[in-house]
Design an enzyme around this catalytic site. Structure first.
Site, PDB file in Angstrom:
ATOM      1  N   ARG A 460     -12.075   9.098   8.954  1.00 18.18           N
ATOM      2  CA  ARG A 460     -12.210   9.841  10.209  1.00 18.18           C
ATOM      3  C   ARG A 460     -11.248   9.266  11.267  1.00 18.18           C
ATOM      4  O   ARG A 460     -10.483   8.336  10.987  1.00 18.18           O
ATOM      5  CB  ARG A 460     -13.659   9.799  10.695  1.00 18.18           C
ATOM      6  CG  ARG A 460     -14.140   8.426  11.096  1.00 18.18           C
ATOM      7  CD  ARG A 460     -15.598   8.478  11.562  1.00 18.18           C
ATOM      8  NE  ARG A 460     -16.070   7.166  11.921  1.00 18.18           N
ATOM      9  CZ  ARG A 460     -17.262   6.683  11.575  1.00 18.18           C
ATOM     10  NH1 ARG A 460     -18.072   7.376  10.808  1.00 18.18           N
ATOM     11  NH2 ARG A 460     -17.625   5.482  11.974  1.00 18.18           N
ATOM     12  N   ASP A 461     -11.331   9.783  12.475  1.00 13.89           N
ATOM     13  CA  ASP A 461     -10.397   9.356  13.519  1.00 13.89           C
ATOM     14  C   ASP A 461     -10.853   8.021  14.103  1.00 13.89           C
ATOM     15  O   ASP A 461     -11.146   7.917  15.287  1.00 13.89           O
ATOM     16  CB  ASP A 461     -10.316  10.433  14.614  1.00 13.89           C
ATOM     17  CG  ASP A 461     -11.684  10.782  15.181  1.00 13.89           C
ATOM     18  OD1 ASP A 461     -12.697  10.389  14.556  1.00 13.89           O
ATOM     19  OD2 ASP A 461     -11.752  11.432  16.233  1.00 13.89           O
ATOM     20  N   GLU A 462     -10.900   7.027  13.237  1.00 16.80           N
ATOM     21  CA  GLU A 462     -11.351   5.719  13.660  1.00 16.80           C
ATOM     22  C   GLU A 462     -10.471   4.665  12.969  1.00 16.80           C
ATOM     23  O   GLU A 462      -9.514   4.208  13.526  1.00 16.80           O
ATOM     24  CB  GLU A 462     -12.844   5.553  13.338  1.00 16.80           C
ATOM     25  CG  GLU A 462     -13.445   4.363  14.036  1.00 16.80           C
ATOM     26  CD  GLU A 462     -14.871   4.598  14.543  1.00 16.80           C
ATOM     27  OE1 GLU A 462     -15.360   5.730  14.522  1.00 16.80           O
ATOM     28  OE2 GLU A 462     -15.490   3.606  14.944  1.00 16.80           O
ATOM     29  N   ASP A 469     -17.999  -5.384  11.239  1.00 15.96           N
ATOM     30  CA  ASP A 469     -17.925  -4.953   9.850  1.00 15.96           C
ATOM     31  C   ASP A 469     -17.222  -6.032   9.017  1.00 15.96           C
ATOM     32  O   ASP A 469     -17.682  -6.400   7.935  1.00 15.96           O
ATOM     33  CB  ASP A 469     -17.156  -3.621   9.731  1.00 15.96           C
ATOM     34  CG  ASP A 469     -17.716  -2.532  10.640  1.00 15.96           C
ATOM     35  OD1 ASP A 469     -17.980  -2.816  11.828  1.00 15.96           O
ATOM     36  OD2 ASP A 469     -17.885  -1.396  10.172  1.00 15.96           O
ATOM     37  N   TRP A 522     -20.613  -9.149  16.192  1.00 14.54           N
ATOM     38  CA  TRP A 522     -19.249  -8.599  16.119  1.00 14.54           C
ATOM     39  C   TRP A 522     -18.268  -9.696  16.541  1.00 14.54           C
ATOM     40  O   TRP A 522     -17.419 -10.117  15.752  1.00 14.54           O
ATOM     41  CB  TRP A 522     -19.127  -7.353  17.023  1.00 14.54           C
ATOM     42  CG  TRP A 522     -19.424  -6.067  16.305  1.00 14.54           C
ATOM     43  CD1 TRP A 522     -18.521  -5.086  15.985  1.00 14.54           C
ATOM     44  CD2 TRP A 522     -20.691  -5.601  15.815  1.00 14.54           C
ATOM     45  NE1 TRP A 522     -19.156  -4.060  15.320  1.00 14.54           N
ATOM     46  CE2 TRP A 522     -20.469  -4.337  15.199  1.00 14.54           C
ATOM     47  CE3 TRP A 522     -21.976  -6.130  15.801  1.00 14.54           C
ATOM     48  CZ2 TRP A 522     -21.504  -3.609  14.593  1.00 14.54           C
ATOM     49  CZ3 TRP A 522     -23.005  -5.397  15.207  1.00 14.54           C
ATOM     50  CH2 TRP A 522     -22.762  -4.164  14.614  1.00 14.54           C
ATOM     51  N   GLU A 730     -21.748   4.448   4.960  1.00 12.40           N
ATOM     52  CA  GLU A 730     -22.036   3.862   6.271  1.00 12.40           C
ATOM     53  C   GLU A 730     -23.544   3.854   6.558  1.00 12.40           C
ATOM     54  O   GLU A 730     -24.076   2.928   7.144  1.00 12.40           O
ATOM     55  CB  GLU A 730     -21.320   4.699   7.346  1.00 12.40           C
ATOM     56  CG  GLU A 730     -21.553   4.251   8.768  1.00 12.40           C
ATOM     57  CD  GLU A 730     -20.710   5.041   9.757  1.00 12.40           C
ATOM     58  OE1 GLU A 730     -20.284   6.160   9.416  1.00 12.40           O
ATOM     59  OE2 GLU A 730     -20.464   4.531  10.862  1.00 12.40           O
ATOM     60  N   HIS A 751     -17.537   2.783   3.840  1.00 12.72           N
ATOM     61  CA  HIS A 751     -17.763   1.815   4.916  1.00 12.72           C
ATOM     62  C   HIS A 751     -18.291   0.559   4.226  1.00 12.72           C
ATOM     63  O   HIS A 751     -19.351   0.613   3.626  1.00 12.72           O
ATOM     64  CB  HIS A 751     -18.870   2.380   5.813  1.00 12.72           C
ATOM     65  CG  HIS A 751     -18.537   2.470   7.251  1.00 12.72           C
ATOM     66  ND1 HIS A 751     -17.720   3.435   7.763  1.00 12.72           N
ATOM     67  CD2 HIS A 751     -18.935   1.718   8.309  1.00 12.72           C
ATOM     68  CE1 HIS A 751     -17.644   3.283   9.084  1.00 12.72           C
ATOM     69  NE2 HIS A 751     -18.360   2.230   9.430  1.00 12.72           N
TER      70      HIS A 751
HETATM   71  C1  BGC Z   1     -17.895   1.992  13.376  1.00 14.11           C
HETATM   72  C2  BGC Z   1     -18.721   0.832  12.926  1.00 14.11           C
HETATM   73  C3  BGC Z   1     -18.630  -0.153  14.036  1.00 14.11           C
HETATM   74  C4  BGC Z   1     -19.412   0.492  15.131  1.00 14.11           C
HETATM   75  C5  BGC Z   1     -19.721  -0.351  16.295  1.00 14.11           C
HETATM   76  C6  BGC Z   1     -18.582   2.624  14.527  1.00 14.11           C
HETATM   77  O1  BGC Z   1     -17.973   3.740  15.011  1.00 14.11           O
HETATM   78  O2  BGC Z   1     -17.601   2.880  12.351  1.00 14.11           O
HETATM   79  O3  BGC Z   1     -18.650   0.456  11.667  1.00 14.11           O
HETATM   80  O4  BGC Z   1     -18.956  -1.454  13.756  1.00 14.11           O
HETATM   81  O5  BGC Z   1     -18.834   1.701  15.528  1.00 14.11           O
HETATM   82  O6  BGC Z   1     -20.999  -0.272  16.469  1.00 14.11           O
END
Ligand code: BGC
Length: 878
Positions: A460-462, A469, A522, A730, A751
Site C-alpha cells: 500500500r502507500d506506506e 515493526d 517503537w 498485519e 506485514h
Molecule cells: C503500519 C504499522 C506501524 C503503525 C504504527 C501502520 O500504518 O503499517 O505497521 O507500526 O502504522 O502504529
C-alpha cells in the site's frame, strides 16, 4: 584445520568502500579451536608489497578482527589473507584471498557536477523519466575503469547500450537530508576504444516521488539529478576522468511514469533507439542544467544492494465471477512481473497487482489505498519484447490483466523477486507441515519487506521504515537471513534521525518529518536492534557507534518520566482487545511504557558492560531496579496481583521479570486464565505477541505455548495459513472467518510483525540460543523444548563461525538430539532429564559426574566442543 571462508565487513570481497578499518572474519573446519592467527594485507596479489602483517597473534578471535595497518588510499585495491593455528599449534594454509577496493575517501575527490533536466519540475505531479547522455572518447589500453554514481531520485546507468551493474533502486534510501550513498561499478568490459556513450535514466523514487501516505511528493528533493564520475586507467599509468557536467544532454524517455507506489507507464512508441550508444543524433536533445551541490554527506555504499533474487512461475489463470482475467503466482511476493509480448503498434497492456481475492473470488485492491500498483505498456509493434519496469516494485500474489491483446499464455509471465542481498542463514523444519508453512511465510515476509529498509509492508502507500515493526522482528530476522549489513546501514540512519531531545521518529528514514516520535516499543528499536545485531554477529562496533544514541533515548525516558509515559503511544497496536473502531490494544499504555523502558534499560546496562563502561553499567542497574520498584508500586496489588488485566500486561511482566519472585506463579496462572477465557487464543497485538510464547515458556506453561502455536481457528498463526496465507498478515482478522475483510484503511497481507514468533521457534522448539555472556554463538546453548506432539524438529544457522544446528526426534521411549557445533566455539546442551538414562555420543553418562551438573531441578547442562554430537535419553526402566 582449514580456513573455508574469509570475509571483510561480512563480504567475501569488499568493493567500493570508504571504510578505513574493515573487520576480518574467517570460518574454520576440521579442528577444535584456534590458538593464533596471522593476517596480511598487501597491495599486490602475491603479497610481496605488504602494508600490514600482524605476524602470529596468540588469540582465539576469528571474527571481527579490525584492520589496523596504514591508512588506506582512495580508489586503491588491497588483498588480504589469513592463516590460523589450531589447538596443537599446527598452522593452516593461507586462506583464499579477499579483495578490498576503496572508493573516494575524501569528498573533495568528487569533481563531477550534479546535473538535472532544464525544466522547472512541478513538485505535485508524476514525471516522465528523463534520459541523459554523453559521448566520450577513449584512446589507449585500458587496465581498469570505474564508475562512481548517485542520484536524487533513482538512477540506472548504461554504457554503449549495456546496463551498468545489476542492482535495483540505486542509490537506495537513507536519511537523504544528511547522507546519500553512491555506488561503485567496474565498467572495463563495457568500454571500447574510440567513441563511447554513457546514458542515465532518473526515476522519482523515494526522494522526489510520492511517499508516506497522504500523497506527499518531493519530500527530499524537488527534481531528479545525477552525479557521476568515471575513472579510466591506462596501461601507461595515466588516467582519464569523465564527470557529469553541463555538457550532457537530456530528453524524455519512453518511461512516462515510474513511482514506488504506483507502478510504471511505458510507451514503446516513444523509445529512442540507440540513445545510449555512439552515433546517435542528439540534436533535438536539450542541455542539462547544473544543480546545487548536495548539502549532506556522500558516502560509499554501506547497505546490502537490492538485486533480482529469484523468479516465480505463475500457477493459474483465473476468470473471476466479475469476469476479470487474473493470474495467480501462488506466493505473495515483492518485485515485479516480467512479461513477453508481440503485438501491433499502439496496443496497450495494463496490469494491476493485488495480494488477495475477495470472498467472492474477485480481484481486490481496496487495501492498497492510494497505491496504484499498475503497469501500463504500449507496444511499438517491433516484434517480440520482454518488459520489466525500472524504478518501481509491487507487493502482490495476483495480477489482473486489464488490457492484454489476444490469448493469455502463462508462459509469457514471470514474477521477479527483488530484495536486499541477504544470504539465507537459518532453516527451520518440524513434523507439523503447517508450522513449516508458517516458517515459509515468515521468511517471505522478511524478503518482501527487507528491500533496502525494513518496512511495515510492501504494497500500500506506506512501505515505510516503521521502527516498532523492525524492533519486534529483528531477532527472527537475524536467524533467517544474514542481515548484518542491512541493519548496520539502517541503524546509522536511526541514529541520524534521532531528535535533539532523544526521541526516535516513528519511521526511519523519517520521511514523515512532522516531529512525531518517541512511542514506546517503537523508539526502543534504537536500543534493541543494535543489541540483537551484536548478539548475532559479535558486532561490538555497532554498539560503539550506536551507544550515544541508545543512551540519549534512555536518558530522554529517565528525564521525562510520566510526562513521556502519558504521551501518545501506539501501544499494543492492532491487538484484538482494542475497543471497537480503535487500533490500540486494551493494555494500559503507561504500563507498556514502563515495561519497555525497563527492557531497554536492561539492554543498555548489558551494552555498557560489553563496552567496559562500568560507571554507566552501575548507573543503569540502579535505574532499572528503581523503575521496577515504581512499576510494582503502581501495577502490583499488595497481594501480588498484576493490576493490568490483559494478556499483554501479563506477558510483558513475565517476559521481563517485573514481578517479585514470590508472585510469579500467580502471574503465570493469571496469564493462563486470560488465555483460557478466550478458549486458548491470544488477543495480543504488536507488543504482546512477540513475547507471548517466551512468557509462557518462562512461566513453565510450555504446553499452553504449543497449544497457541498449533491452534488452527481464529485468531491464531495457523488460522491465516488455513486461509491460504503465504506471508504474515498485519491483522489476526485480515480475512475474518466469514470471509469478509478487516477495514480497507489498513489491511496488509505482508506485514512481518507477527512473524516474530520465529524467534521462539528457533530458540525454544529447536533450542538454538547464544549464551547469555557470549555473542555470535561463540558459546551456544542448545536447549530444545519438545512439545505439542511434535515428533521432530530441526533448525540450523550459519553463524559467523560456521554451521550450528540442532535436530531432535522424539519417539515413545527415546529422545535423540543431534547437534553440530562450529570449530572454535563451544556449546552447552541443556535438556530436561526426568528419570532418563543419558548417552552422549554413545557413552552413558554418570549422573554424578561433576563435569555435568544440575540446575533448577530437572535441567541438565552438558558442555561439548566442535563437531557433531548425539545425545540420547532413554527411559530409565528400559
Ligand atoms: C503500519 C504499522 C506501524 C503503525 C504504527 C501502520 O500504518 O503499517 O505497521 O507500526 O502504522 O502504529
Amino acid at each position: 584445520m582449514i580456513i573455508t571462508k574469509l570475509t571483510c565487513e561480512y563480504q567475501e570481497n569488499l568493493f567500493g568502500t570508504d571504510c578505513l578499518s574493515p573487520r576480518f572474519a574467517w570460518k574454520l573446519e576440521d579442528g577444535i579451536s584456534q590458538t593464533a592467527y596471522r593476517i596480511q594485507v598487501s597491495k599486490d596479489q602475491d603479497f610481496v608489497d605488504l602494508i600490514w602483517d600482524t605476524d602470529k597473534v596468540c588469540s582465539d578471535s576469528s571474527i571481527q578482527n579490525v584492520y589496523a595497518g596504514p591508512k588506506f588510499q582512495s580508489r586503491t585495491k588491497y588483498f588480504a589473507r589469513v592463516m590460523s593455528w589450531d589447538q596443537d599449534d599446527k598452522s593452516t594454509k593461507w586462506s583464499k584471498t579477499s579483495v578490498i577496493e576503496t572508493a573516494f575517501l575524501d569528498e573533495n575527490e568528487w569533481s563531477a557536477k550534479w546535473i538535472s533536466t532544464s525544466d522547472a519540475r512541478d513538485k505535485l505531479v508524476e514525471h516522465v523519466v528523463p534520459a541523459l547522455r554523453k559521448d566520450f572518447k577513449v584512446n589507449g589500453d585500458i587496465v581498469s575503469a570505474r564508475v562512481y554514481a548517485t542520484a536524487h531520485g533513482l538512477y540506472r546507468l548504461s554504457i554503449n547500450g549495456k546496463r551498468v551493474g545489476d542492482e535495483y533502486l540505486t542509490p537506495y534510501w537513507t536519511e537523504y537530508d544528511s547522507r546519500l550513498q553512491y555506488q561503485t561499478y567496474e565498467v572495463l568490459d563495457l568500454l571500447q576504444t574510440g567513441t563511447n556513450t554513457i546514458g542515465a535514466m532518473l526515476g522519482d523514487g523515494w526522494s522526489v516521488g510520492e511517499m508516506a501516505f497522504d500523497k506527499h511528493r518531493a519530500i527530499y528533493q524537488d527534481r531528479v539529478a545525477l552525479l557521476m564520475q568515471m575513472h579510466i586507467r591506462f596501461e601507461d599509468g595515466s588516467e582519464q576522468v569523465l564527470c557529469s557536467d553541463a555538457s550532457w544532454k537530456w530528453a524524455n524517455s519512453p518511461i512516462l511514469m515510474s513511482e514506488i507506489y504506483h507502478g510504471e507507464t511505458y510507451d514503446a512508441q516513444k523509445e529512442l533507439p540507440g540513445w545510449d550508444s555512439p552515433d546517435f543524433d542528439e540534436t533535438s536533445w536539450q542541455a542539462v542544467v547544473e544543480g546545487a551541490k548536495y548539502k549532506g554527506k556522500l558516502i560509499a555504499q554501506e547497505g546490502a544492494p537490492v538485486k533480482k533474487i529469484e523468479t516465480i512461475k505463475p500457477i493459474k489463470l483465473l476468470e473471476t465471477p466479475k469476469g476479470e482475467k487474473v493470474i495467480d503466482f501462488g506466493q505473495n511476493m515483492v518485485g515485479f512481473v516480467r512479461f513477453s509480448l508481440a503485438t501491433a503498434a499502439g496496443t496497450k497492456v495494463q496490469i494491476k497487482h493485488a495480494e488477495v481475492l475477495d470472498k467472492e473470488g474477485n480481484f481486490y485492491t481496496d487495501n492498497l489505498r492510494n497505491a496504484r500498483q499498475t503497469i501500463t505498456y504500449t507496444s511499438n509493434g517491433n516484434g517480440e519484447i520482454v518488459f520489466e519496469p525500472t524504478f518501481t516494485f509491487q507487493g502482490f500474489r495476483f495480477i489482473q490483466l486489464i488490457d492484454w491483446p489476444g490469448e493469455i499464455n502463462l508462459e509469457n509471465f514471470e514474477g521477479v523477486v527483488i530484495h536486499s542481498v541477504m544470504p539465507q542463514t537459518g532453516t527451520f523444519e518440524c513434523s507439523e507441515p503447517l508450522i513449516n508453512q508458517l516458517q515459509h511465510n515468515i521468511l517471505w515476509g522478511q524478503k518482501g519487506n527487507f528491500v533496502d529498509v525494513p518496512t511495515d509492508c510492501p504494497q500500500r502507500d506506506e512501505r515505510l521504515g516503521w521502527t516498532g515493526d523492525a524492533q519486534v522482528f529483528a531477532a527472527t530476522a537475524c536467524y533467517n537471513l544474514d542481515v548484518s549489513k542491512f541493519f548496520t546501514k539502517w541503524l546509522h540512519d536511526v541514529a541520524i534521525s534521532q531528535f535533539a531531545d532523544g526521541e526516535i521518529p516513528h519511521v526511519v528514514p523519517d520521511c514523515i518529518k512532522d516531529g512525531s516520535g518517541g512511542s514506546t516499543g517503537w523508539a526502543d528499536a534504537v536500543v534493541v536492534i543494535p543489541w540483537t545485531v551484536y548478539k548475532s554477529y559479535g558486532d561490538t562496533r555497532i554498539l560503539v557507534e550506536m551507544y550515544d544514541s541508545m543512551k540519549k533515548w534512555i536518558e530522554y525516558m529517565r528525564k521525562n518520566g510520566d510526562d513521556w509515559r502519558n504521551k501518545f503511544h501506539f501501544g499494543d497496536w492492532v491487538a484484538l482487545d482494542a475497543k471497537e473502531g480503535s487500533y490500540i490494544g486494551a493494555t494500559d499504555r503507561r504500563m507498556i511504557a514502563y515495561a519497555f523502558q525497563i527492557y531497554s534499560t536492561d539492554i543498555m546496562m548489558k551494552t555498557a558492560k560489553v563496552l567496559g563502561r562500568m560507571d554507566d553499567f552501575a548507573d543503569y542497574l540502579i535505574l532499572k531496579n528503581r523503575l521496577i520498584d515504581e512499576f510494582r508500586d503502581e501495577y502490583v496489588t499488595p497481594n501480588g496481583k498484576l493490576a493490568v488485566p490483559t494478556q499483554t500486561g501479563h506477558i510483558l511482566s513475565i517476559f521481563l521479570d517485573l514481578m517479585e519472585v514470590k508472585y510469579r506463579e500467580r502471574t503465570a496462572a493469571d496469564l493462563e486464565k486470560l488465555i483460557r477465557e478466550k478458549e486458548t487464543h491470544l488477543d495480543t497485538g504488536f507488543l504482546g505477541t512477540p513475547y507471548i510464547n517466551f512468557a509462557l515458556t518462562k512461566a513453565k506453561k510450555l504446553d499452553v505455548a504449543y497449544e497457541l502455536l498449533l491452534k488452527k481457528d481464529y485468531p491464531s498463526w495457523l488460522y491465516q495459513i488455513e486461509n491460504g496465507a503465504t506471508t504474515i498478515w498485519e491483522h489476526w482478522d485480515g480475512i475474518k472467518p466469514d470471509g469478509t475483510f478487516w477495514s480497507v484503511g489498513m489491511n496488509s497481507f505482508n506485514h512481518y510483525a507477527y512473524g516474530s514468533i520465529g524467534d521462539w521457534m528457533y530458540k525454544t522448539i529447536a533450542g538454538i540460543n547464544c549464551a547469555e555472556t557470549s555473542s555470535a554463538y561463540k558459546q551456544s546453548v542448545i536447549a530444545p523444548r519438545p512439545g505439542g506432539g511434535l515428533t521432530y524438529a530441526k533448525a540450523s544457522i550459519e553463524t559467523m563461525y560456521g554451521l550450528l544446528s540442532s535436530e531432535w526426534n522424539q519417539s515413545a521411549d527415546e529422545f535423540v538430539l543431534k547437534v553440530n557445533i562450529p570449530v572454535n566455539t563451544t556449546s552447552i546442551l541443556c535438556i530436561n532429564l526426568n528419570e532418563k538414562k543419558i548417552f552422549l555420543d554413545g557413552n552413558e553418562i554418570n549422573h554424578k559426574d561433576t563435569k555435568y551438573y544440575y540446575t533448577a531441578g530437572e535441567d541438565w547442562y552438558i558442555e561439548v566442543g566442535p563437531g557433531t554430537h548425539e545425545l540420547k535419553l532413554v527411559d530409565e526402566k528400559r
